[in-house]
Design an enzyme around this catalytic site. Structure first.
Site, PDB file in Angstrom:
ATOM      1  N   LEU A   1     -15.017 -43.716  26.202  1.00  0.00           N
ATOM      2  CA  LEU A   1     -15.503 -43.180  27.469  1.00  0.00           C
ATOM      3  C   LEU A   1     -16.940 -43.605  27.743  1.00  0.00           C
ATOM      4  O   LEU A   1     -17.852 -43.288  26.972  1.00  0.00           O
ATOM      5  CB  LEU A   1     -15.394 -41.653  27.467  1.00  0.00           C
ATOM      6  CG  LEU A   1     -15.843 -40.937  28.757  1.00  0.00           C
ATOM      7  CD1 LEU A   1     -14.983 -41.380  29.930  1.00  0.00           C
ATOM      8  CD2 LEU A   1     -15.781 -39.431  28.577  1.00  0.00           C
ATOM      9  N   ASP A   2     -17.133 -44.314  28.855  1.00  0.00           N
ATOM     10  CA  ASP A   2     -18.457 -44.753  29.308  1.00  0.00           C
ATOM     11  C   ASP A   2     -19.209 -45.569  28.255  1.00  0.00           C
ATOM     12  O   ASP A   2     -20.441 -45.608  28.251  1.00  0.00           O
ATOM     13  CB  ASP A   2     -19.314 -43.546  29.730  1.00  0.00           C
ATOM     14  CG  ASP A   2     -18.775 -42.882  30.984  1.00  0.00           C
ATOM     15  OD1 ASP A   2     -18.034 -43.541  31.735  1.00  0.00           O
ATOM     16  OD2 ASP A   2     -19.083 -41.707  31.205  1.00  0.00           O
ATOM     17  N   GLU A   3     -18.483 -46.237  27.370  1.00  0.00           N
ATOM     18  CA  GLU A   3     -19.146 -47.006  26.319  1.00  0.00           C
ATOM     19  C   GLU A   3     -18.624 -48.435  26.241  1.00  0.00           C
ATOM     20  O   GLU A   3     -18.763 -49.092  25.203  1.00  0.00           O
ATOM     21  CB  GLU A   3     -18.979 -46.304  24.965  1.00  0.00           C
ATOM     22  CG  GLU A   3     -19.700 -44.965  24.887  1.00  0.00           C
ATOM     23  CD  GLU A   3     -19.597 -44.326  23.510  1.00  0.00           C
ATOM     24  OE1 GLU A   3     -19.179 -45.039  22.564  1.00  0.00           O
ATOM     25  OE2 GLU A   3     -19.924 -43.137  23.378  1.00  0.00           O
TER      26      GLU A   3
END
Length: 289
Positions: free
Chosen positions: A231-233
């Protein structure tokens, strides 16, 4: 002032071997292709070499993409080179996914309409009906696909159908406020870009800008990255940042954050469609951005 002729774009990557630049530039010279722009990078950590060239054929009418492939492939094999050729003015077919926030969508559609982005926005997909009028004004099909925990996989299956039906090359999550499933992330690997705020320190959950204001942050920003199952990485393409101070209230932080988000997302999409971004394990190489 002369109008710049649209170039062909050559991109390649291979193991770091002596002669990588020479094999490309020598072929370009022998073929009579004028190199208008060239950027390369040799990553000593991964042992990979990356190169991007914009070139103009000696005679555009006589240039053959097939002949280029036939002639260069033999040379490329010696270097285990993975390469691609992009025709001038190729417009990348794009699907935009969005929820209720319209700042990134508005910005992308404006830049699409004015020619700042060499894309063709084929479809807009949303889990809310709110932005349908905006899509209609631009003459772009809009699909409202509601989603819940129970219908997530079913909704994503419909998204896949639309992505394929509109021959989409790139999916842009322009503040699409849903977490994609692992299978969807795998399906879109390397061809989906997401944008999210980057507050320092990081604040997750509801009302992040209000949380940031309560902590007295002095910096707000945004990150555009490729989607993956972390997530978001995912691999980062572009980032933006701006300082703030005690005089900025939550609504000010939100306004500044949204400005940075739209510009950062624009840069990421532009770099991607101009073939400037190379995936390098968990990182990216952005040449000439």
């Amino acid at each position: 002032m002369k109008t710049k002729v649209a170039p062909w774009i050559f991109t390649a990557s291979c193991p770091s071997i002596l002669g990588t630049v020479d094999v490309v530039t020598r072929y370009m010279a022998q073929a009579g292709n004028y190199i208008d722009e060239i950027h390369s990078f040799d990553d000593r950590e991964s042992g990979r070499f990356f190169i991007r060239i914009e070139f103009l054929p000696k005679t555009e009418d006589a240039f053959s993409e097939q002949a280029f492939a036939d002639e260069f492939s033999t040379r490329a094999e010696e270097f285990q080179m993975e390469w691609a050729l992009t025709a001038p003015n190729h417009k990348t077919n794009v699907a935009i996914m969005v929820s209720k926030y319209d700042h990134c969508l508005n910005d992308l559609l404006y830049r699409f309409r004015t020619g700042q982005l060499n894309i063709d926005v084929k479809v807009i997909i949303s889990n809310h009906p709110d932005l349908e009028d905006l899509a209609k004004w631009h003459g772009i099909p809009y699909y409202h696909l509601p989603i819940s925990h129970e219908t997530k996989l079913e909704q994503e299956a419909k998204v896949r159908e639309l992505v394929e039906a509109y021959d989409t090359e790139l999916v842009v999550l322009a503040r699409y406020m849903q977490v994609l499933s692992p299978s969807m992330c795998e399906y879109l690997d390397g061809r989906a870009i997401n944008i999210h705020h980057s507050l320092l320190p990081g604040f997750k959950g509801a009302r992040p800008y209000h949380q940031a204001w309560e902590k007295g942050v002095k910096m707000v920003g945004a990150t555009a990255h490729y989607v993956n199952n972390d997530l978001d990485e995912g691999p980062i393409i572009s980032q933006g940042i701006q300082t703030v101070n005690h005089a900025h209230y939550p609504e000010d932080l939100i306004a500044k954050g949204q400005d940075i988000e739209r510009v950062t997302l624009f840069h990421a999409v532009k770099y991607h469609v101009e073939k400037r971004v190379f995936l390098n394990d968990k990182r990216t190489v952005v040449l000439g951005g």
